[in-house]
Design a protein around this motif. Structure first.
Motif, PDB file in Angstrom:
ATOM      1  N   CYS A 149       0.856  -1.171   0.000  1.00 53.00           N
ATOM      2  CA  CYS A 149       0.000   0.000   0.000  1.00 53.00           C
ATOM      3  C   CYS A 149       0.904   1.237   0.000  1.00 53.00           C
ATOM      4  CB  CYS A 149      -0.943  -0.065   1.201  1.00 53.00           C
ATOM      5  SG  CYS A 149      -2.306   1.113   1.160  1.00 53.00           S
ATOM      6  N   SER A 150       0.568   2.276   0.746  1.00 50.78           N
ATOM      7  CA  SER A 150       1.381   3.495   0.743  1.00 50.78           C
ATOM      8  C   SER A 150       0.895   4.437   1.822  1.00 50.78           C
ATOM      9  CB  SER A 150       1.292   4.194  -0.617  1.00 50.78           C
ATOM     10  OG  SER A 150       1.895   5.475  -0.577  1.00 50.78           O
ATOM     11  N   VAL A 151       1.788   5.296   2.291  1.00 52.13           N
ATOM     12  CA  VAL A 151       1.369   6.382   3.170  1.00 52.13           C
ATOM     13  C   VAL A 151       0.348   7.276   2.475  1.00 52.13           C
ATOM     14  CG1 VAL A 151       3.219   7.939   2.472  1.00 52.13           C
ATOM     15  CG2 VAL A 151       2.237   8.156   4.768  1.00 52.13           C
ATOM     16  N   ALA A 152       0.305   7.228   1.153  1.00 48.75           N
ATOM     17  CA  ALA A 152      -0.683   8.013   0.409  1.00 48.75           C
ATOM     18  C   ALA A 152      -2.107   7.568   0.705  1.00 48.75           C
ATOM     19  CB  ALA A 152      -0.414   7.919  -1.094  1.00 48.75           C
ATOM     20  N   ALA A 153      -2.270   6.371   1.276  1.00 49.84           N
ATOM     21  CA  ALA A 153      -3.605   5.899   1.654  1.00 49.84           C
ATOM     22  C   ALA A 153      -4.085   6.528   2.943  1.00 49.84           C
ATOM     23  CB  ALA A 153      -3.598   4.380   1.795  1.00 49.84           C
ATOM     24  N   VAL A 191       1.637  -3.301   3.825  1.00 52.77           N
ATOM     25  CA  VAL A 191       2.716  -2.453   4.294  1.00 52.77           C
ATOM     26  C   VAL A 191       2.549  -1.092   3.629  1.00 52.77           C
ATOM     27  CG1 VAL A 191       4.320  -3.238   2.496  1.00 52.77           C
ATOM     28  CG2 VAL A 191       5.214  -2.314   4.626  1.00 52.77           C
ATOM     29  N   ASN A 192       2.749  -0.019   4.420  1.00 49.65           N
ATOM     30  CA  ASN A 192       2.559   1.347   3.929  1.00 49.65           C
ATOM     31  C   ASN A 192       3.899   2.079   3.906  1.00 49.65           C
ATOM     32  OD1 ASN A 192      -0.140   0.703   3.988  1.00 49.65           O
ATOM     33  ND2 ASN A 192      -0.761   2.374   5.322  1.00 49.65           N
ATOM     34  N   PRO A 193       4.624   1.992   2.806  1.00 52.51           N
ATOM     35  CA  PRO A 193       5.889   2.724   2.743  1.00 52.51           C
ATOM     36  C   PRO A 193       5.650   4.228   2.613  1.00 52.51           C
ATOM     37  CG  PRO A 193       5.801   0.957   1.099  1.00 52.51           C
ATOM     38  CD  PRO A 193       4.407   1.173   1.610  1.00 52.51           C
ATOM     39  N   THR A 251      -4.329  -5.654   9.014  1.00 51.47           N
ATOM     40  CA  THR A 251      -3.701  -4.435   9.518  1.00 51.47           C
ATOM     41  C   THR A 251      -2.724  -3.876   8.502  1.00 51.47           C
ATOM     42  OG1 THR A 251      -2.662  -3.468  11.489  1.00 51.47           O
ATOM     43  CG2 THR A 251      -1.695  -5.491  10.636  1.00 51.47           C
ATOM     44  N   GLU A 252      -2.306  -2.616   8.737  1.00 52.77           N
ATOM     45  CA  GLU A 252      -1.297  -1.984   7.902  1.00 52.77           C
ATOM     46  C   GLU A 252      -0.094  -1.636   8.761  1.00 52.77           C
ATOM     47  OE1 GLU A 252      -4.060   1.501   9.076  1.00 52.77           O
ATOM     48  OE2 GLU A 252      -4.282  -0.622   8.508  1.00 52.77           O
ATOM     49  N   LEU A 253       1.085  -1.844   8.212  1.00 51.17           N
ATOM     50  CA  LEU A 253       2.325  -1.548   8.918  1.00 51.17           C
ATOM     51  C   LEU A 253       3.037  -0.415   8.193  1.00 51.17           C
ATOM     52  CD1 LEU A 253       4.485  -2.091  11.032  1.00 51.17           C
ATOM     53  CD2 LEU A 253       5.317  -3.989   9.627  1.00 51.17           C
ATOM     54  N   ALA A 254       3.141   0.721   8.850  1.00 51.52           N
ATOM     55  CA  ALA A 254       3.763   1.892   8.243  1.00 51.52           C
ATOM     56  C   ALA A 254       5.282   1.783   8.313  1.00 51.52           C
ATOM     57  CB  ALA A 254       3.307   3.165   8.951  1.00 51.52           C
ATOM     58  N   VAL A 255       5.925   2.013   7.178  1.00 54.84           N
ATOM     59  CA  VAL A 255       7.390   2.096   7.099  1.00 54.84           C
ATOM     60  C   VAL A 255       7.672   3.416   6.387  1.00 54.84           C
ATOM     61  CG1 VAL A 255       9.521   0.910   6.450  1.00 54.84           C
ATOM     62  CG2 VAL A 255       7.436  -0.415   6.850  1.00 54.84           C
ATOM     63  N   ASP A 256       7.424   4.507   7.101  1.00 57.33           N
ATOM     64  CA  ASP A 256       7.358   5.815   6.441  1.00 57.33           C
ATOM     65  C   ASP A 256       8.197   6.889   7.116  1.00 57.33           C
ATOM     66  OD1 ASP A 256       5.966   6.263   8.761  1.00 57.33           O
ATOM     67  OD2 ASP A 256       4.050   6.752   7.822  1.00 57.33           O
ATOM     68  N   GLY A 257       9.134   6.465   7.966  1.00 57.50           N
ATOM     69  CA  GLY A 257       9.964   7.446   8.639  1.00 57.50           C
ATOM     70  C   GLY A 257       9.193   8.375   9.553  1.00 57.50           C
ATOM     71  N   GLY A 258       8.016   7.941  10.012  1.00 56.55           N
ATOM     72  CA  GLY A 258       7.191   8.759  10.892  1.00 56.55           C
ATOM     73  C   GLY A 258       6.286   9.735  10.172  1.00 56.55           C
TER      74      GLY A 258
END
Length: 269
Positions: A149-153, A191-193, A251-258
């Motif tokens: 997925c993406s942090v854009a979501a 996963v939400n990069p 669930t979603e796991l964010a990997v987005d540097g916060g």
């Protein structure tokens, strides 16, 4: 393409995995990490060409159901079952709602969203076979699907209307799939990069009037002050796909540097 020679050691020893869009960027990092941890890995990608040693590849266009079905049939003949499916294939898009025409909306949604549905539907019989075998052996984790997925979501980003819409759909689809397949022993997560240092971002930077300034702006919007690496995303995918996450689904796991959750005060001079 290179033939697969996976070790039986590691958390994915004796397990098989498929990664769409696995010939470059995040997908390639995921495929390599799964293989390093013992999985037999098949890369499903529309691009041909050689793969690193230890990876086996099949041509697969996620926008073409016949191509998807043929690839999964060949994968089934080779592996007999599928323990992990990583739906990573996707395309980007820039602009506001004024900037992308109907054809571009159809193309991006077809690849980024419907592509996940096509591949997952074709893979489900093999995933069910793996889940049933694990259940009989009382093995933890079961079969797993991980969607990119993406942090854009989850965060409003400028100039990403179409891309954000597609990734918002991926997040909703992930939850719905998790509900549909949990009783079959198939876990579904995403996963939400954040902004990752991938070939697509590289092309965007190359096309910018000032690539260095654009890179600095992308780095600055992530609280860590840098882009996410493909390897960091791959580690998160492997966690969600592995036995240690046997109680994690939907669930979603964010990997987005916060980027999604942190609101830092500006640094004082």
């Amino acid at each position: 393409m290179a033939q697969q020679t996976a070790s039986s050691e590691g958390e994915f020893g004796g397990r098989s995995a498929a990664v769409t869009g696995g010939a470059s960027g995040i997908g390639l990092a995921v495929a390599r990490e799964l293989a390093r941890r013992g999985a037999q890995v098949c890369v499903l990608d529309v691009a041909g060409g050689a793969l690193p040693d230890g990876l086996w590849g099949l041509p697969c266009d996620v926008a073409d159901r016949a191509s998807v079905n043929a690839a999964l049939e060949a994968l089934g003949e080779r592996f007999g079952r599928l323990d992990v499916l990583v739906n990573n294939a996707g395309v980007g898009a820039q602009g506001t709602v004024e900037d992308n025409d109907d054809d571009e909306w159809r193309r991006v949604l077809d690849i980024n969203v419907t592509g996940i549905a096509r591949v997952s539907a074709a893979a489900l019989p093999l995933l069910r076979r793996a889940a049933a075998a694990d259940g009989a052996a009382a093995a933890p984790g079961g079969a797993a699907i991980v969607n990119t997925c993406s942090v854009a979501a989850t965060a409003g980003l400028p100039q990403r209307a179409l891309y954000s819409a597609s990734k918002g759909a991926v997040l909703a689809l992930t939850r719905a799939m998790a509900a549909d397949h949990i009783r079959e022993g198939i876990r579904v997560n995403c996963v939400n990069p954040g902004t990752a240092d991938t070939p697509w971002i590289g092309r965007l930077l190359d096309a910018a009037p000032d690539p260095a300034a654009e890179r600095a702006a992308l780095e600055a919007r992530q609280p860590t002050g840098r882009l996410v690496s493909a390897e960091e995303v791959a580690a998160a995918v492997c966690y969600l796909a592995g036995p240690s996450a046997g109680a994690t689904t939907g669930t979603e796991l964010a990997v987005d540097g916060g980027m999604q959750g942190l609101r830092l005060r500006p640094e004082t001079p």
